[in-house]
Design an enzyme around this catalytic site. Sequence first.
Site, PDB file in Angstrom:
ATOM      1  N   GLU A 511      24.356 -16.788  -3.868  1.00 18.06           N
ATOM      2  CA  GLU A 511      24.335 -16.560  -2.424  1.00 18.06           C
ATOM      3  C   GLU A 511      24.798 -15.142  -2.077  1.00 18.06           C
ATOM      4  OE1 GLU A 511      23.027 -18.162  -0.122  1.00 18.06           O
ATOM      5  OE2 GLU A 511      24.019 -17.603   1.743  1.00 18.06           O
ATOM      6  N   THR A 622      10.298 -14.622  10.618  1.00 14.02           N
ATOM      7  CA  THR A 622      11.365 -14.659   9.613  1.00 14.02           C
ATOM      8  C   THR A 622      11.433 -15.998   8.883  1.00 14.02           C
ATOM      9  OG1 THR A 622      13.647 -13.978   9.178  1.00 14.02           O
ATOM     10  CG2 THR A 622      13.277 -15.392  11.108  1.00 14.02           C
TER      11      THR A 622
HETATM   12  C1  DMJ Z   1      15.383 -18.888   6.914  1.00  8.51           C
HETATM   13  O1  DMJ Z   1      15.596 -19.859   7.866  1.00  8.51           O
HETATM   14  C2  DMJ Z   1      14.962 -17.591   7.534  1.00  8.51           C
HETATM   15  O2  DMJ Z   1      14.413 -16.784   6.563  1.00  8.51           O
HETATM   16  C3  DMJ Z   1      16.104 -16.858   8.176  1.00  8.51           C
HETATM   17  O3  DMJ Z   1      15.738 -15.616   8.704  1.00  8.51           O
HETATM   18  C4  DMJ Z   1      17.167 -16.606   7.141  1.00  8.51           C
HETATM   19  N1  DMJ Z   1      17.528 -17.763   6.423  1.00  8.51           N
HETATM   20  C5  DMJ Z   1      16.606 -18.785   6.055  1.00  8.51           C
HETATM   21  C6  DMJ Z   1      16.249 -18.781   4.582  1.00  8.51           C
HETATM   22  O4  DMJ Z   1      17.201 -18.340   3.741  1.00  8.51           O
END
Ligand code: DMJ
Length: 648
Positions: A511, A622
């Site tokens: 992580e 994202t």
């Molecule tokens: C997802 O929900 C999206 O990529 C977000 O921007 C960051 N974290 C998670 C995946 O790790």
Amino acid sequence: MVFRKLPGVSASGMGLRLSQKFVFLLFLSGLVTLCFGALFFLPDSVRLKRIFLSKTESQPVTVGSENDVREHLKKGAKDPEHLRGITSAKGETSTKLKALSRKPSVTNEAKTDKKVAGGEALEDMTLSRSKTDSASKDEKVTSSSNQGANTDTSFDYNKFKKCLLKPPLGIEHGKPSDPQTLQRREKVKEMMKFAWDNYKSFAWGRNELRPLTRNGHIGNMFGGLRGASIVDSLDTLYIMGLMDEYNDAKEWVETSLDLNSNGEASLFEVNIRYVGGLLSAYYLTGEEMFKRKVMVLGEKLLPAFNTPTGIPRGVINLGSGTSWSWGWASAGSSILAEFGTLHLEFVHLSELSNNGIYTEKVMNIRKLLNKIEKPHGLYPNFLSPVSGNWVQHHVSIGGLGDSFYEYLIKSYLMSDKTDEEAKKMYYSALEAIEANLVQKSPGGLTYMAEWRGGILDHKMGHLACFSGGMVVIGADDGAPEKRQHYLDLAAEITHTCHESYSRSATKLGPEAFRFDGGAEATATRLSDRYYILRPEVIESYMYMWRLTHDPKYREWGWEAVEALEQHCRVEAGFSGIRDVYAQTVSHDNMQQSFFLSETLKYLYLLFSDDDLLPLEDWVFNTEAHPLPVVRKRCLQGEGGTHDKTTSE
Ligand code: DMJ
């Protein structure tokens, strides 16, 4: 106590006559009904309400369903087991383990208009497949808030298709000609089918699958919305050609995705997963139902912006429109990565509804960010939605900051390169990041450190590994003399993130990894060693492959597939692991919805030809949901730019 006998009153039943008894009972039952009804009008935090209207499912022990510290912090507060090995990547948890902070300054203009009935809330607690009535009911809702964001259904889908440069699914769905790549792509498709089938068997309609215990997880990020894995998977299933599965998913959305929920949702999570997922499903398939759903949902998010500055708060009650800041965020602040990760979806909500309100809301955020002074040109992670000032000087390209930067460059690309303001903001932010955060380790690895009021923390989160991909997609539009530099920087960051994988026993990355005390791209704390099926490293491989065609990125992607198969695949799905450095893994019992939406999609694209969702036409939000480039002139004029030489 002695009851005296009154004249004219019978001795039976405490000396009341039948008619008097009836009136008394009527009064009593009226009182009870009134008290129970009043429960629905109490704020969600009131204990009585929680007792009487409590959800039917208790929260399981999991690693968070979201992107970083946020979910971990909240769960950790309730669940000490959760903290074992799975605390915040930030190490800033313990004093902040609180629930939501309910600010009296909350604005709640939508409340009066919305008929948020407790009945609906209760109904949402049950998970039945026969929710056709209530699910389709929300599509009939016209404008329920006072924001006036009515749906205009005149968006011309055929015209939109003509304005794409290439067919979305390319020639033969991006099938690669090289047999080994094709075989690898088939493997990824099989993984998706396996993850999906198990979700369907054991967790259908819930938000995520718990593959060890073979049941569903609901969590507390989506305000009572259900089926996160279904909405997150729609486009992945569709581009992989898993049509039976896609049709099941579509049918569920149509009949059972109930938007009349009345819980506390993360504005950010609902936006990136549900709004993003429904938008791309609509743009890819042209199914009007997805558009209707997303417009209803989009409107429910608007009240979060009713703050003195227009910077939205992090949490919103989807029924009442009341919003709050996260209890763990300093001084009631809003989070950069949350309010800065709305732009792409909101621009599309305006496109589809022909209503500028969504764009207005996100442009207002940008205006404020542009105006406010930035320490060393950097954007700190916490901002007060009341004063519009930064609350703390903590800067990170990982959790809490990450996708804000991503959305700047993607806003520019999605605007058909017309949004000059976004472009300017992105390149100056990148300059500040390079000047202040980008570091080289003694062993020669480039990384992005975190910044706390001028002091560097030599740590990089898995989340920050998306930045290789971000820098490479923006390389071409930077100053001509910097283009090669950006390509090199993107390659170096991606290399470092790959190192964080290859230096572990499982070949999966932790992580967070550090570059101090002798560490080089390895986690030093027990609590940073977990891997929850996150996509960011693979996401960067995919973009690096598309823009350089260096075969090493496909090889690295394949290494990840093998590691996922070996360590994360269990009998009933895929699970995160608690320690990437342990050969004998311990599973966290959670198949995150972003595994289906992002990790497997990026892997599939990595092993596909570039004409599957070509980057000239699509940007990925994202959560990896593809959204089309908005070609205003084409959409408003007659023309279409579709490349007629390629087939659909
Ligand atoms: C997802 O929900 C999206 O990529 C977000 O921007 C960051 N974290 C998670 C995946 O790790």
